[in-house]
Design an enzyme around this catalytic site. Structure first.
Site, PDB file in Angstrom:
ATOM      1  N   LYS A 120       0.875  -1.172   0.000  1.00 54.03           N
ATOM      2  CA  LYS A 120       0.000   0.000   0.000  1.00 54.03           C
ATOM      3  C   LYS A 120       0.909   1.217   0.000  1.00 54.03           C
ATOM      4  O   LYS A 120       1.544   1.538   0.997  1.00 54.03           O
ATOM      5  CB  LYS A 120      -0.944   0.036   1.204  1.00 54.03           C
ATOM      6  CG  LYS A 120      -1.873   1.234   1.116  1.00 54.03           C
ATOM      7  CD  LYS A 120      -2.927   1.244   2.183  1.00 54.03           C
ATOM      8  CE  LYS A 120      -4.006   2.291   1.938  1.00 54.03           C
ATOM      9  NZ  LYS A 120      -3.593   3.586   1.462  1.00 54.03           N
ATOM     10  N   GLU A 145      -0.948   3.938  -8.624  1.00 50.69           N
ATOM     11  CA  GLU A 145      -0.562   4.954  -7.643  1.00 50.69           C
ATOM     12  C   GLU A 145       0.730   5.590  -8.169  1.00 50.69           C
ATOM     13  O   GLU A 145       1.627   4.874  -8.628  1.00 50.69           O
ATOM     14  CB  GLU A 145      -0.322   4.241  -6.303  1.00 50.69           C
ATOM     15  CG  GLU A 145      -0.089   5.137  -5.135  1.00 50.69           C
ATOM     16  CD  GLU A 145      -1.369   5.578  -4.430  1.00 50.69           C
ATOM     17  OE1 GLU A 145      -2.493   5.390  -4.969  1.00 50.69           O
ATOM     18  OE2 GLU A 145      -1.240   6.140  -3.336  1.00 50.69           O
TER      19      GLU A 145
HETATM   20  P1  AMP Z   1      -7.222   5.140   1.685  1.00 47.41           P
HETATM   21  O1  AMP Z   1      -6.905   6.441   0.956  1.00 47.41           O
HETATM   22  O2  AMP Z   1      -6.522   5.001   2.998  1.00 47.41           O
HETATM   23  O3  AMP Z   1      -8.685   4.859   1.715  1.00 47.41           O
HETATM   24  O4  AMP Z   1      -6.603   3.942   0.805  1.00 47.41           O
HETATM   25  C1  AMP Z   1      -6.959   3.749  -0.508  1.00 47.41           C
HETATM   26  C2  AMP Z   1      -5.906   4.372  -1.397  1.00 47.41           C
HETATM   27  O5  AMP Z   1      -4.677   3.681  -1.267  1.00 47.41           O
HETATM   28  C3  AMP Z   1      -6.207   4.244  -2.870  1.00 47.41           C
HETATM   29  O6  AMP Z   1      -7.126   5.182  -3.329  1.00 47.41           O
HETATM   30  C4  AMP Z   1      -4.844   4.431  -3.484  1.00 47.41           C
HETATM   31  O7  AMP Z   1      -4.595   5.811  -3.685  1.00 47.41           O
HETATM   32  C5  AMP Z   1      -3.891   3.956  -2.398  1.00 47.41           C
HETATM   33  N1  AMP Z   1      -3.123   2.744  -2.757  1.00 47.41           N
HETATM   34  C6  AMP Z   1      -1.827   2.560  -2.474  1.00 47.41           C
HETATM   35  N2  AMP Z   1      -1.390   1.371  -2.905  1.00 47.41           N
HETATM   36  C7  AMP Z   1      -2.442   0.764  -3.484  1.00 47.41           C
HETATM   37  C8  AMP Z   1      -2.634  -0.506  -4.113  1.00 47.41           C
HETATM   38  N3  AMP Z   1      -1.654  -1.389  -4.222  1.00 47.41           N
HETATM   39  N4  AMP Z   1      -3.873  -0.790  -4.579  1.00 47.41           N
HETATM   40  C9  AMP Z   1      -4.888   0.102  -4.472  1.00 47.41           C
HETATM   41  N5  AMP Z   1      -4.768   1.310  -3.892  1.00 47.41           N
HETATM   42  C10 AMP Z   1      -3.559   1.650  -3.396  1.00 47.41           C
END
Ligand code: AMP
Length: 511
Positions: free
Chosen positions: A208, A257
């Site tokens: 992530k 990302e």
């Molecule tokens: P959050 O913003 O905490 O809700 O987490 C979701 C966000 O994590 C997504 O919208 C992406 O911008 C980010 N992200 C980072 N790595 C990944 C990944 N491997 N797959 C999907 N989203 C990711």
């Protein structure tokens, strides 16, 4: 239609238990809207406002709930929407001022309903799902047609407007199109790998990354980059355009990302990278300071084929074919054992990432959805909080003070603000200790809670800070759990709200 009519409908929905009867009620409601009211009404009956969010803090909302009522005509739906629109365009206190003339014309019940709409907590047992069924019914669309259209255009209001303006055929024609970005698929938060309802080769784990969500569209030499909120950010990121143009397929949509890297190729924190999204001039200089690297993890469209209905396993296979250079793909494993999964998670954190994403391999791409297909597991942070109160437990914990109210200092270090509650992480020994110790500091109590002087300090682990209009602080801890009682610390030595906000992506002036 008057706003009060909507409140009546919502009340009737809450009292109606059968699904079919709820759908009928929604249809009846929609039938009463004029064309001008339709877009607003459809949002309101699904429990949302047209603006999505207007970032009003708890303090502002409670001021609005308690202002004196004056005589005046009851507001219409469109007037409510116009005021909310103005509020969303203002900042801080000005938002409240803009909304006051509206609130003074509402009864207490109507105010409460409007606040629930604003904070997205309308309790009526009917949301977008049922509204979608009602729309399909009303326009004679098949379930499949509305579902497919909704996937590409996950906005009930927009779909409804399209149906009103251009009819059923326009909606039946909606599919993935290059340069028409769709809302990115989202993940649910999970506390730990153990919480994810799958094991073995059922899911893939990915880093992530702490970057910016990008959706890259390419048709021949033309490339467009869109942000999470579908803003066109192409000019700010020429290096992404360059990478996309080099790929061996000329018509495609990729999801990923973008991360910023330093001189040594290590990821930079989001705060440093985010400057690049707002920058409009001297892009070349910005590129030198914080070069950006795409980390693609999904493919939504390839050479005329809509990939969103294929499984993730299939999409990964195609992605590897399209983005052959590993440097441009997100690190991923399909762990065969739990240990492999845990090792990957730890490796991701050690590299400075936020955690891992867990994605079910059989899942389709669902634009704009936060379903049970993608899970995010973040690394935990810890802070010291003071206990401001404790609620009596239920079941096995009856007679014990268990759900703790957690507080941190405000910016000035003079006032304590509540940021969450938790009963997690408490051992039997701790429960016993709280039950005998906390009442000694009692300030007052009610049937459920003993409120105490801020004396006892606990170390709390949590995964995420989120905005919350529920507390005066404007934020709440997610997955808070008590690690230990800090008898070595006094209430003067705890963390403050700024520490917490710095651990999140929330800006200070937003809370
Ligand atoms: P959050 O913003 O905490 O809700 O987490 C979701 C966000 O994590 C997504 O919208 C992406 O911008 C980010 N992200 C980072 N790595 C990944 C990944 N491997 N797959 C999907 N989203 C990711």
């Amino acid at each position: 239609m008057y706003f009060k009519k909507l409140v009546e409908y919502s009340k009737r929905l809450r009292r109606t238990h059968s699904r079919n009867a709820k759908v009928e009620l929604i249809k009846d409601f929609m039938g009463r809207l004029t064309k001008e009211e339709a877009k607003v009404g459809i949002h309101y009956i699904s429990g949302r406002i047209v603006q999505g969010k207007i970032n009003l803090a708890w303090r502002g909302l409670s001021a609005l709930l308690t202002t004196a009522k004056t005589k005046g005509s009851p507001p219409e739906l469109v007037e409510v929407n116009a005021s909310l629109q103005r509020a969303s365009e203002n900042r801080g206190k000005a938002k409240v001022e803009v909304l006051k003339p509206l609130f003074v014309r509402l009864s207490q019940a109507e105010r409460k309903h409007l606040v629930s709409l604003i904070i997205g907590e309308v309790q009526q047992g009917a949301g977008e799902g049922l509204v979608k069924i009602a729309i399909a019914d009303l326009f004679g669309l098949s379930d499949a047609a509305i579902e497919r259209a909704y996937l590409q255009k996950p906005d009930i209001g927009e779909l409804f407007e399209l149906l009103l303006d251009r009819g059923k055929a326009a909606v039946e024609k909606i599919t993935m199109k290059i340069f028409s970005p769709v809302k990115p698929m989202l993940a649910q938060i999970a506390e730990s790998i153990d919480d994810v309802p799958a094991a073995g080769d059922v899911f893939a784990l990915e880093y992530k990354l702490d970057g910016i969500r990008i959706q890259v569209h390419r048709k021949d030499d033309e490339v467009r980059v869109f942000s999470r909120h579908l803003r066109d950010i192409t000019t700010q990121f020429p290096e992404l355009v360059r990478v996309a143009r080099q790929l061996p397929v000329s018509r495609l949509i990729l999801d990923g990302e973008a991360i910023g890297i330093d001189q040594k190729g290590r990821p930079v924190p989001f705060q440093v990278l985010s400057r690049r999204t707002t920058r409009r001039k001297e892009i070349a200089e910005a590129q030198n300071q914080v070069p950006v690297l795409p980390q693609f993890f999904d493919v939504l469209y390839v050479d005329g084929v809509d990939m969103t209905e294929k499984s993730y396993a299939e999409r990964i296979r195609v992605l590897k074919d399209v983005v052959r250079d590993r440097r441009y793909r997100t690190a991923r494993v399909k762990p065969s054992t739990r240990k492999r999964a845990v090792d990957f998670y730890e490796q991701s954190l050690a590299r400075g990432n936020e955690g891992v994403m867990v994605k079910l391999l059989k899942s389709q791409y669902r634009p704009g959805k936060r379903g049970k297909f993608w899970f995010k597991i973040k690394g935990a942070h810890t802070i010291d909080c003071v206990i401001l109160g404790a609620e009596w437990g239920h079941g096995r914990r009856r007679g014990l003070l268990s759900n703790l109210h957690l507080g941190v200092f405000d910016e000035t270090g003079k006032k304590y603000l509540m940021v969450g509650k938790t009963f997690k992480g408490l051992t039997d020994k701790m429960l016993g200790w709280f039950t005998t110790t906390l009442p000694r500091y009692k300030v007052h109590e009610d049937k459920w809670t003993v409120y105490v002087k801020p004396v006892v300090v606990v170390e709390v682990a949590f995964n995420e800070v989120q905005k919350s209009p529920k507390y005066e602080s404007g934020i709440a801890l997610r997955f808070a759990r008590v690690k230990r009682i800090r008898s070595d610390k006094t209430a003067k030595e705890i963390n403050n709200i700024i520490d917490l906000i710095q651990l999140s992506r929330i800006a200070l002036d937003e809370v």
